[in-house]
Design an enzyme around this catalytic site. Structure first.
Site, PDB file in Angstrom:
ATOM      1  N   HIS A 234       0.860  -1.192   0.000  1.00 40.73           N
ATOM      2  CA  HIS A 234       0.000   0.000   0.000  1.00 40.73           C
ATOM      3  C   HIS A 234       0.892   1.237   0.000  1.00 40.73           C
ATOM      4  CE1 HIS A 234       1.153  -0.457   4.241  1.00 40.73           C
ATOM      5  NE2 HIS A 234       0.952   0.845   4.349  1.00 40.73           N
ATOM      6  N   ASP A 236       0.800   5.141   1.866  1.00 40.22           N
ATOM      7  CA  ASP A 236       0.091   5.796   2.965  1.00 40.22           C
ATOM      8  C   ASP A 236      -0.626   7.030   2.419  1.00 40.22           C
ATOM      9  OD1 ASP A 236       1.153   3.883   4.648  1.00 40.22           O
ATOM     10  OD2 ASP A 236       2.774   5.162   5.373  1.00 40.22           O
ATOM     11  N   HIS A 291       4.757   0.111  -0.178  1.00 40.42           N
ATOM     12  CA  HIS A 291       5.488  -0.692   0.811  1.00 40.42           C
ATOM     13  C   HIS A 291       4.598  -1.765   1.408  1.00 40.42           C
ATOM     14  CE1 HIS A 291       3.727   2.768   2.924  1.00 40.42           C
ATOM     15  NE2 HIS A 291       3.680   2.012   4.013  1.00 40.42           N
ATOM     16  N   ARG A 301       7.531  -9.159  15.427  1.00 39.71           N
ATOM     17  CA  ARG A 301       7.968  -7.838  14.991  1.00 39.71           C
ATOM     18  C   ARG A 301       6.938  -6.781  15.404  1.00 39.71           C
ATOM     19  NH1 ARG A 301       7.287  -4.880  10.170  1.00 39.71           N
ATOM     20  NH2 ARG A 301       8.931  -3.314  10.068  1.00 39.71           N
TER      21      ARG A 301
HETATM   22  C1  LIG Z   1      -4.970   8.404   8.918  1.00 36.36           C
HETATM   23  C2  LIG Z   1      -5.099   7.193   8.450  1.00 36.36           C
HETATM   24  C3  LIG Z   1      -4.154   6.560   7.496  1.00 36.36           C
HETATM   25  C4  LIG Z   1      -4.569   5.112   7.494  1.00 36.36           C
HETATM   26  C5  LIG Z   1      -6.057   5.249   7.650  1.00 36.36           C
HETATM   27  C6  LIG Z   1      -6.172   6.255   8.813  1.00 36.36           C
HETATM   28  C7  LIG Z   1      -5.803   5.541  10.125  1.00 36.36           C
HETATM   29  C8  LIG Z   1      -4.940   4.306   9.920  1.00 36.36           C
HETATM   30  C9  LIG Z   1      -3.961   4.390   8.742  1.00 36.36           C
HETATM   31  C10 LIG Z   1      -3.515   3.026   8.223  1.00 36.36           C
HETATM   32  C11 LIG Z   1      -2.331   2.403   8.992  1.00 36.36           C
HETATM   33  C12 LIG Z   1      -1.960   1.039   8.353  1.00 36.36           C
HETATM   34  C13 LIG Z   1      -1.883   1.121   6.818  1.00 36.36           C
HETATM   35  C14 LIG Z   1      -3.101   1.871   6.243  1.00 36.36           C
HETATM   36  C15 LIG Z   1      -3.091   1.818   4.719  1.00 36.36           C
HETATM   37  C16 LIG Z   1      -4.344   1.351   6.902  1.00 36.36           C
HETATM   38  O1  LIG Z   1      -5.042   0.428   6.521  1.00 36.36           O
HETATM   39  O2  LIG Z   1      -4.590   2.066   8.071  1.00 36.36           O
HETATM   40  C17 LIG Z   1      -3.102   3.287   6.796  1.00 36.36           C
HETATM   41  C18 LIG Z   1      -4.156   4.267   6.292  1.00 36.36           C
HETATM   42  C19 LIG Z   1      -3.700   5.071   5.079  1.00 36.36           C
HETATM   43  O3  LIG Z   1      -2.594   5.593   5.074  1.00 36.36           O
HETATM   44  O4  LIG Z   1      -4.472   5.127   4.136  1.00 36.36           O
HETATM   45  O1  LIG Z   2       5.210  -2.491   9.919  1.00 33.19           O
HETATM   46  C1  LIG Z   2       5.744  -1.878   8.993  1.00 33.19           C
HETATM   47  O2  LIG Z   2       6.953  -1.900   8.792  1.00 33.19           O
HETATM   48  C2  LIG Z   2       4.893  -1.070   8.041  1.00 33.19           C
HETATM   49  C3  LIG Z   2       3.706  -0.423   8.698  1.00 33.19           C
HETATM   50  C4  LIG Z   2       2.956   0.440   7.746  1.00 33.19           C
HETATM   51  O3  LIG Z   2       3.217   0.483   6.574  1.00 33.19           O
HETATM   52  C5  LIG Z   2       1.849   1.282   8.247  1.00 33.19           C
HETATM   53  O4  LIG Z   2       1.481   1.193   9.448  1.00 33.19           O
HETATM   54  O5  LIG Z   2       1.321   2.069   7.426  1.00 33.19           O
HETATM   55 FE   LIG Z   3       2.214   2.141   5.546  1.00 37.07          FE
END
Ligand SMILES: C=C1C[C@]23C[C@H]1CC[C@H]2[C@@]12CCC[C@@](C)(C(=O)O1)[C@H]2[C@@H]3C(=O)O
Ligand SMILES: O=C(O)CCC(=O)C(=O)O
Ligand SMILES: [Fe+2]
Length: 378
Positions: A234, A236, A291, A301
């Site tokens: 994905h 961010d 990533h 981890r």
């Molecule tokens: C502010 C954010 C950014 C979110 C959504 C919301 C809260 C949690 C974040 C994450 C964290 C984990 C990867 C991701 C892809 C996910 O599934 O939740 C992120 C997402 C995004 O970056 O789109």
């Molecule tokens: O665990 C990791 O190294 C990646 C986590 C991540 O990509 C995320 O929280 O958006």
């Molecule tokens: Fe991420």
């Protein structure tokens, strides 16, 4: 002003909350098997990349005390979209404390953790990654998202003991907010953008009102790591993300022409990656990096991501200084909440959804191929 907690109210994400205790499984259930054979040798192989250690093949490390930090960051962003930082000013004791808080949280009994479960239309709490709904297979990880104060959820988890964990989270958020502001100006300087050129950074240029989410991730040991996926590929939806990983490797970034590259843990260093909103702001000059996290057989981890975005009312668009007759604006203005809504609906296609015109294949800034290929299950 809209807040980050509103982002998913109109785009609820339904994930079955029942989470098996991953630590108790001796075999990989089919619902977690992303590839059929453990000898996967295709591009989608989940195995760690074995690459030569020449400088071009290593994620750049930038010393924030270096007077040339800004230009190093600029080159890292153009060629990688990710870099590690040292001399960032975050005390190692704080990194240790947030890691201990995560460890304490994820080692609670499964039913106990669900006391702080995230609701489908909420942003904070315990659960699977939001992006899970886009994949036919489950990810070998658990997450806890914090927006604003963790007090409400931490009281559910630790009725007698929540204050010390709340304190750690607050100190971490505060330190990260400062660091994120500093990184933003280093990034801006590398693009020739100064404080006067960025209205929404506020009169003092301190990004007061910026929003953020803190994401704790746990990747338990896995009986069949080659076939499992910790966190699927994905980008961010942020301006930038500051990631702390414990000393166990697992984070990989995708590099055009090379494939998946492991970001090796460096004690005390933090990882910074460009998110989709910075990609938009830089008019595609600094691309958000794809990533994922892979898992392993022997060591649990942890990672902590500080997902940093603009204030709720700020419209992010390609900066005027990076737009001209030969370089038209590639994206339309969006707020963070609008973009999170688009991401919740379209996942890795979200960036192309805010493109001004249809993507032209082979174009200079065409990233759609990378983003499309990421959703395939290997
Ligand atoms: C502010 C954010 C950014 C979110 C959504 C919301 C809260 C949690 C974040 C994450 C964290 C984990 C990867 C991701 C892809 C996910 O599934 O939740 C992120 C997402 C995004 O970056 O789109
Ligand atoms: O665990 C990791 O190294 C990646 C986590 C991540 O990509 C995320 O929280 O958006
Ligand atoms: Fe991420």
């Amino acid at each position: 002003m809209p807040s980050l907690s509103d982002a998913f109210r109109s785009h609820p994400v339904f994930l079955h909350q029942k989470h098996p205790d991953l630590t108790s499984l001796q075999e990989l259930p089919d619902s977690y098997a992303w590839s059929s054979s453990s000898a996967a040798t295709t591009d989608n192989s989940l195995q760690h990349q074995h690459h030569d250690a020449t400088a071009d093949h290593r994620v750049p490390v930038v010393d924030l005390d270096d007077p040339n930090a800004s230009s190093f960051i600029g080159s890292a962003c153009k060629s990688w979209g990710v870099f590690q930082i040292v001399n960032h000013g975050i005390p190692s004791a704080l990194l240790r404390d947030i890691e201990l808080a995560g460890k304490a949280l994820f080692s609670l009994q499964p039913a106990h953790k669900l006391r702080a479960a995230r609701s489908p239309d909420g942003v904070s709490g315990y659960g699977r990654a939001r992006i899970s709904s886009f994949f036919p297979k489950l990810m070998w990880s658990e997450g806890f998202t914090i927006v604003g104060s963790p007090l409400h959820h931490f009281r559910q988890l630790w009725p007698d003991d929540y204050t010390k964990y709340c304190d750690t989270v607050e100190r971490y958020q505060e330190a990260m907010q400062k660091l994120a502001g500093k990184l933003m100006w280093l990034l801006m300087a590398s693009l020739g953008i100064s404080k006067e050129d960025l209205q929404w950074a506020g009169p003092r240029g301190d990004f007061n009102g910026a929003s953020a989410a803190l994401q704790l991730n746990s990747y338990p040991t896995c009986p069949d790591p080659e076939r499992a996926m910790g966190l699927a590929a994905h980008t961010d939806s942020t301006l930038l993300t500051i990631l702390h990983q414990n000393n166990i490797s697992g984070l990989q970034v995708f590099r055009e022409g090379t494939g998946w590259m492991t970001v090796p843990p460096i004690t005390g260093a933090l990882i910074v990656n460009i998110g989709d909103l910075f990609h938009i702001l830089s008019n595609g000059l600094y691309q958000s990096v794809l990533h994922r996290a892979v898992v392993n057989r022997t060591q649990q981890r942890f990672s902590v991501a500080y997902l940093y975005g603009p204030p709720g009312n700020a419209k992010i668009s390609p900066h005027a200084k990076l737009v001209g007759p030969s370089r038209p604006a590639l994206y339309r203005p969006v707020t963070w909440n609008e973009y999170l809504g688009t991401k919740a609906k379209h996942f890795n296609e979200a960036l192309s959804c805010v493109e001004v015109c249809a993507p032209k294949s082979g174009g200079l800034f065409d990233v759609s191929e990378t983003h499309n290929s990421s959703v395939q299950v290997g």
